[in-house]
Motif scaffolding. Structure first.
Motif, PDB file in Angstrom:
ATOM      1  N   UNK A 169     -13.272 -14.542  -0.163  1.00  0.00           N
ATOM      2  CA  UNK A 169     -12.237 -14.677   0.866  1.00  0.00           C
ATOM      3  C   UNK A 169     -11.020 -13.797   0.656  1.00  0.00           C
ATOM      4  N   UNK A 170     -11.034 -12.978  -0.380  1.00  0.00           N
ATOM      5  CA  UNK A 170      -9.891 -12.095  -0.620  1.00  0.00           C
ATOM      6  C   UNK A 170      -9.814 -11.099   0.544  1.00  0.00           C
ATOM      7  N   UNK A 171      -8.637 -10.982   1.126  1.00  0.00           N
ATOM      8  CA  UNK A 171      -8.541 -10.098   2.291  1.00  0.00           C
ATOM      9  C   UNK A 171      -8.320  -8.651   1.843  1.00  0.00           C
ATOM     10  N   UNK A 172      -8.567  -7.737   2.765  1.00  0.00           N
ATOM     11  CA  UNK A 172      -8.369  -6.317   2.462  1.00  0.00           C
ATOM     12  C   UNK A 172      -6.924  -6.078   2.037  1.00  0.00           C
ATOM     13  N   UNK A 173      -5.985  -6.777   2.665  1.00  0.00           N
ATOM     14  CA  UNK A 173      -4.580  -6.581   2.279  1.00  0.00           C
ATOM     15  C   UNK A 173      -4.344  -7.075   0.852  1.00  0.00           C
ATOM     16  N   UNK A 174      -4.904  -8.229   0.529  1.00  0.00           N
ATOM     17  CA  UNK A 174      -4.740  -8.741  -0.843  1.00  0.00           C
ATOM     18  C   UNK A 174      -5.361  -7.770  -1.845  1.00  0.00           C
ATOM     19  N   UNK A 175      -6.497  -7.206  -1.481  1.00  0.00           N
ATOM     20  CA  UNK A 175      -7.166  -6.261  -2.395  1.00  0.00           C
ATOM     21  C   UNK A 175      -6.307  -5.013  -2.580  1.00  0.00           C
ATOM     22  N   UNK A 176      -5.782  -4.471  -1.489  1.00  0.00           N
ATOM     23  CA  UNK A 176      -5.010  -3.230  -1.643  1.00  0.00           C
ATOM     24  C   UNK A 176      -3.737  -3.489  -2.461  1.00  0.00           C
ATOM     25  N   UNK A 177      -3.138  -4.658  -2.283  1.00  0.00           N
ATOM     26  CA  UNK A 177      -1.922  -4.952  -3.059  1.00  0.00           C
ATOM     27  C   UNK A 177      -2.255  -5.162  -4.541  1.00  0.00           C
ATOM     28  N   UNK A 178      -3.365  -5.845  -4.791  1.00  0.00           N
ATOM     29  CA  UNK A 178      -3.791  -6.079  -6.177  1.00  0.00           C
ATOM     30  C   UNK A 178      -4.113  -4.741  -6.854  1.00  0.00           C
ATOM     31  N   UNK A 179      -4.861  -3.903  -6.135  1.00  0.00           N
ATOM     32  CA  UNK A 179      -5.243  -2.608  -6.714  1.00  0.00           C
ATOM     33  C   UNK A 179      -4.021  -1.719  -6.917  1.00  0.00           C
ATOM     34  N   UNK A 180      -3.081  -1.790  -5.990  1.00  0.00           N
ATOM     35  CA  UNK A 180      -1.858  -0.976  -6.110  1.00  0.00           C
ATOM     36  C   UNK A 180      -1.162  -1.259  -7.443  1.00  0.00           C
ATOM     37  N   UNK A 181      -1.084  -2.538  -7.776  1.00  0.00           N
ATOM     38  CA  UNK A 181      -0.426  -2.910  -9.038  1.00  0.00           C
ATOM     39  C   UNK A 181      -1.157  -2.345 -10.255  1.00  0.00           C
ATOM     40  N   UNK A 182      -2.427  -2.005 -10.086  1.00  0.00           N
ATOM     41  CA  UNK A 182      -3.210  -1.430 -11.195  1.00  0.00           C
ATOM     42  C   UNK A 182      -3.279   0.095 -11.077  1.00  0.00           C
ATOM     43  N   UNK A 183      -2.559   0.679 -10.108  1.00  0.00           N
ATOM     44  CA  UNK A 183      -2.606   2.131  -9.912  1.00  0.00           C
ATOM     45  C   UNK A 183      -3.906   2.582  -9.259  1.00  0.00           C
ATOM     46  N   UNK A 184      -4.534   1.687  -8.511  1.00  0.00           N
ATOM     47  CA  UNK A 184      -5.834   1.992  -7.882  1.00  0.00           C
ATOM     48  C   UNK A 184      -5.770   1.750  -6.376  1.00  0.00           C
ATOM     49  N   UNK A 185      -6.829   2.207  -5.716  1.00  0.00           N
ATOM     50  CA  UNK A 185      -6.896   2.018  -4.262  1.00  0.00           C
ATOM     51  C   UNK A 185      -8.348   1.845  -3.833  1.00  0.00           C
ATOM     52  N   UNK A 186      -8.526   1.155  -2.718  1.00  0.00           N
ATOM     53  CA  UNK A 186      -9.840   1.157  -2.073  1.00  0.00           C
ATOM     54  C   UNK A 186     -10.118   2.581  -1.615  1.00  0.00           C
ATOM     55  N   UNK A 187     -11.400   2.914  -1.463  1.00  0.00           N
ATOM     56  CA  UNK A 187     -11.749   4.252  -0.982  1.00  0.00           C
ATOM     57  C   UNK A 187     -11.581   4.336   0.531  1.00  0.00           C
ATOM     58  N   UNK A 188     -11.800   3.235   1.206  1.00  0.00           N
ATOM     59  CA  UNK A 188     -11.717   3.237   2.668  1.00  0.00           C
ATOM     60  C   UNK A 188     -11.446   1.829   3.161  1.00  0.00           C
ATOM     61  N   UNK A 189     -10.927   1.721   4.372  1.00  0.00           N
ATOM     62  CA  UNK A 189     -10.789   0.408   5.010  1.00  0.00           C
ATOM     63  C   UNK A 189     -10.752   0.620   6.519  1.00  0.00           C
ATOM     64  N   UNK A 190     -10.671  -0.452   7.271  1.00  0.00           N
ATOM     65  CA  UNK A 190     -10.593  -0.342   8.723  1.00  0.00           C
ATOM     66  C   UNK A 190      -9.182   0.008   9.167  1.00  0.00           C
ATOM     67  N   UNK A 191      -8.941  -0.086  10.459  1.00  0.00           N
ATOM     68  CA  UNK A 191      -7.641   0.297  10.997  1.00  0.00           C
ATOM     69  C   UNK A 191      -6.560  -0.717  10.634  1.00  0.00           C
ATOM     70  N   UNK A 192      -6.988  -1.904  10.205  1.00  0.00           N
ATOM     71  CA  UNK A 192      -6.031  -2.917   9.804  1.00  0.00           C
ATOM     72  C   UNK A 192      -6.592  -3.639   8.575  1.00  0.00           C
ATOM     73  N   UNK A 193      -5.942  -4.721   8.135  1.00  0.00           N
ATOM     74  CA  UNK A 193      -6.240  -5.195   6.785  1.00  0.00           C
ATOM     75  C   UNK A 193      -6.504  -6.689   6.645  1.00  0.00           C
ATOM     76  N   UNK A 194      -6.796  -7.366   7.730  1.00  0.00           N
ATOM     77  CA  UNK A 194      -6.900  -8.826   7.672  1.00  0.00           C
ATOM     78  C   UNK A 194      -8.281  -9.375   7.381  1.00  0.00           C
TER      79      UNK A 194
END
Ligand SMILES: Cc1cc2nc3c(=O)[nH]c(=O)nc-3n(C[C@H](O)[C@H](O)[C@H](O)COP(=O)(O)OP(=O)(O)OC[C@H]3O[C@@H](n4cnc5c(N)ncnc54)[C@H](O)[C@@H]3O)c2cc1C
Lengths: 538, 117
Positions: free
Chosen positions: A116-141
């Motif tokens: 249930x982790x949302x794309x926004x939660x993932x991008x914020x979590x990864x940001x804190x680790x200096x990482x990013x998703x490779x791709x996502x949709x036009x929004x993040x929910x």
């Protein structure tokens, strides 16, 4: 024990009010935060889901997991029991000692997320680790499980869709002790058996099974954990330009940015070659299609922290909360639709000549659109994009007008068996808008999309439809038209993973309509090999 | 009563209505980061769609507020996702007639989704 809130109800609706749909019981599950270690907390949720499956079996009812309900089709709906899982949001790093000995991946790039982790939660979590998703949709929910289950894409020419960075799936396929599996590709293992054991799962490595389960439409069981490959944090530089339709479509059909007439000075090298963009998207007003196309071109750049906040500029989404009365009004006075759409252009299209920079999570930020909406996306070969667009626009003008605006995004092919991004470069031709009530003067959305399907078929344009969007899913022979033999492969693999009883438990009306629900008792070849692996120590 | 049906009366009423409307307003402030605490059963058009909305709708003695903030325990460590403050004409009247001693408070808020890290 994970907390489950039970609501007895009669109906349920999705985020964009495409229902209501019938529903008897709604389950809203949350992790038990009193359990200290994350992995125990994670395993506790899985155990609770298994109890729910057993109870559903005992009551002879179906159960279907869903995420943010962002799908506009009824792919997430099921009339007996629905399990809302967006509170299941455990996030963990992967350690070196959890890697499979043959993995091509680095532990620093692998992360484990609960469904249930949302794309926004993932991008914020990864940001804190200096990482990013490779791709996502036009929004993040979207939730991660929901996003991969329908094949959510952006316009990432070289990275593909969200499911394409998934390397491991933990799936609950029944109520018994051996009914939690951890799937990976055999040719691309990621984590070792000890990891699988730590999440109470049996490891199964099989390419065909993994690829089928990846875009699984909620039909392969309850995906409970997802291992994703991320990459180092980067910035995206977004330009918005107007391009002549002929030039924009030339690029669309060839993806040849080097020899294109259109170029961005800042992205042109001294030797005349150009940087290949990360993302290319065309916004098209179908009622003024000769006008230059508003084009969003995004380049990947190394990360730096000194850039202005782009979020105030990205708040625009197609059709911001435009009340439905606008479209109902339009349905009564359909001649006004082109005028209304023209007036709404500034709401629907990004600002031309505005250049911004931000992380993936910032550029593809929250949606401001949370009212009734429709959306339909055809995946077509980019080589057919000009022809398909012409046909689509002709139909919008002849059969419509309908209150929708077109766009085209370009996405790398997915390895998932039923990914609708199935062409080497898939052009996603989309129509988004506000739903209307059909009347004798105004065609219904389903009838209009049926005309598009007929026209594409007659003109030999291969296509596949986005599973999470609106479409006339009951169109005769649709699944074979879209996927040829691939749907058989998918059904075989589903039958290899699940017992007949469990396959029925995870079926729904959508699967029946599209003719994907049938179960194969007799399996041969690769599917039989997969079943042997599944039953080996189950 | 009959006067209100005349064009002038209607215009006067419309004007009064407009004045009342302009006195009533709400302001939403939302956090750029974080995800809203979801409520899958809350389907309402607009900003609160799918979010768990909490409402404070009360009248308090000014002293209660002057001494500090109104403390909300239920958002946990992740804090607020968004806050909407609403001022209505009625509330303004009450404030005036009680010489500000009693304040109407109408606040809608959404917590940030609890993390699991
Ligand atoms: C505002 C908005 C913007 C959008 N933008 C895009 C876009 O840019 N690109 C794009 O491709 N799509 C887009 N979509 C469509 C949407 O992203 C997809 O339909 C996506 O699948 C929704 O994710 P979700 O978490 O809401 O899943 P849901 O809609 O809740 O479910 C989708 C499917 O996943 C299954 N599922 C969910 N959780 C589980 C689980 N734990 N185990 C097994 N199955 C599960 C469900 O049963 C269902 O079949 C958009 C939709 C909206 C509303």
């Amino acid at each position: 024990m994970a907390n489950i809130k039970i609501t007895h109800t009669t109906q349920w609706d999705n985020f964009h009010f495409n229902g209501p749909f019938p529903l008897k019981t709604h389950y809203d599950i949350d992790t038990n935060r009193n359990i200290r270690t994350l992995i125990n907390r994670f395993n506790d949720s899985a155990a609770e889901i298994q109890k729910l499956i057993q109870d559903s079996l005992d009551c002879n009812e179906r159960l279907r997991a869903y995420g943010s309900a962002w799908s506009l089709s009824n792919v997430a709906q099921q009339g007996d029991r629905m399990l809302y899982n967006a509170r299941l949001n455990i996030q963990q790093e992967i350690k070196d000692e959890q890697l499979h000995e043959l993995t091509p991946h680095l532990s620093e790039n692998l992360f484990f997320f609960q469904c249930g982790t949302t794309v926004k939660e993932i991008t914020e979590y990864l940001f804190d680790k200096g990482k990013s998703l490779k791709a996502c949709g036009a929004s993040n929910g979207q939730t991660i499980a929901g996003a991969i289950s329908t094949g959510v894409h952006g316009a990432s020419i070289n990275e593909g869709s969200i499911q394409d960075c998934v390397v491991g799936l933990q799936i609950i396929i029944g109520p018994g002790p051996g009914d939690i599996v951890y799937l990976e590709r055999e040719t691309e293992p990621a984590l070792n058996d000890e990891f699988a054991v730590s999440i109470n799962a049996r490891p199964i490595r099989h390419d065909g099974l993994f690829n089928a389960a990846l875009v699984g439409l909620g039909a392969f069981g309850i995906i409970h954990g997802v291992v994703l490959e991320a990459e180092d944090l980067y910035l995206l530089k977004r330009y918005v330009k107007k391009i002549k339709p002929s030039e924009a479509l030339e690029i669309a059909a060839s993806m040849d940015f080097d020899n294109a007439a259109f170029r961005i000075l800042e992205e042109t090298n001294p030797d005349g070659t150009v940087t290949i963009p990360y993302h290319y998207k065309l916004y098209i007003n179908p009622y003024k299609a000769t006008e230059d196309f508003v084009t969003e071109i995004i380049y990947k750049k190394p990360y730096r922290s000194d850039y202005p906040d782009p979020v105030p500029f990205v708040k625009k989404a197609i059709f911001k909360d435009i009340p439905t009365w606008v479209s109902n009004f339009a349905a009564k006075h359909k001649k006004l639709i082109p005028k209304i759409l023209d007036a709404l252009k500034s709401e629907a299209f990004p600002e031309v000549d505005e250049t911004i920079e931000g992380t993936l999570g910032e550029i593809f930020w929250d949606t401001s659109q949370s009212s009734a909406a429709f959306g339909c996306a055809f995946g077509i070969d980019n080589k057919d994009s000009t022809k398909a667009l012409k046909l689509f626009i002709e139909l919008m003008n002849e059969k419509g007008p309908i209150p929708g605006i077109l766009s085209m995004r370009f996405v790398k092919q997915s390895a998932a068996t039923l990914a609708f991004t199935k062409f080497p470069v898939t052009c996603v031709l989309e129509v988004d808008g506000i739903p209307w009530k059909a009347n004798q003067d105004m065609i219904s959305l389903d009838d209009f999309l049926t005309e598009v399907i007929k026209s594409f078929t007659a003109n030999h344009i291969g296509f596949a439809l986005h599973w999470g969007k609106n479409a006339p899913w009951g169109f005769p022979g649709l699944i074979d038209t879209m996927f040829g033999d691939k749907d058989d492969e998918w059904k075989d693999m589903r039958s290899a993973l699940l017992t007949k009883q469990m396959a029925d438990m995870f079926s729904n009306d959508f699967l029946n309509t599209i003719k994907l629900a049938d179960y194969r008792t007799q399996l041969t070849g690769d599917a039989l090999a997969a079943r042997t692996l599944v039953t080996a120590n189950g | 009563m009959a006067h209100t049906k005349t064009p002038a009366g209607m215009a006067l009423m419309a004007l009064a209505f407009a004045a009342i409307q302009s006195c009533s307003y709400s302001i939403k402030v939302a956090n750029q980061s974080g995800t809203a605490q979801p409520d899958p059963m809350n389907r309402e058009m607009g900003f609160y769609n799918g979010k768990e909305v909490k409402v404070i709708d009360t009248v308090v003695n000014l002293s209660l507020l002057q001494n500090g903030a109104m403390v909300i325990p239920d958002c946990g460590r992740c804090g607020f996702h968004s806050v909407e403050y609403k001022i209505t004409f009625g509330a303004m009247l009450r404030n005036t007639f009680t010489f500000g001693k009693r304040k109407s408070i109408k606040v809608k808020y959404v917590c940030t989704k609890t993390l699991n890290q």
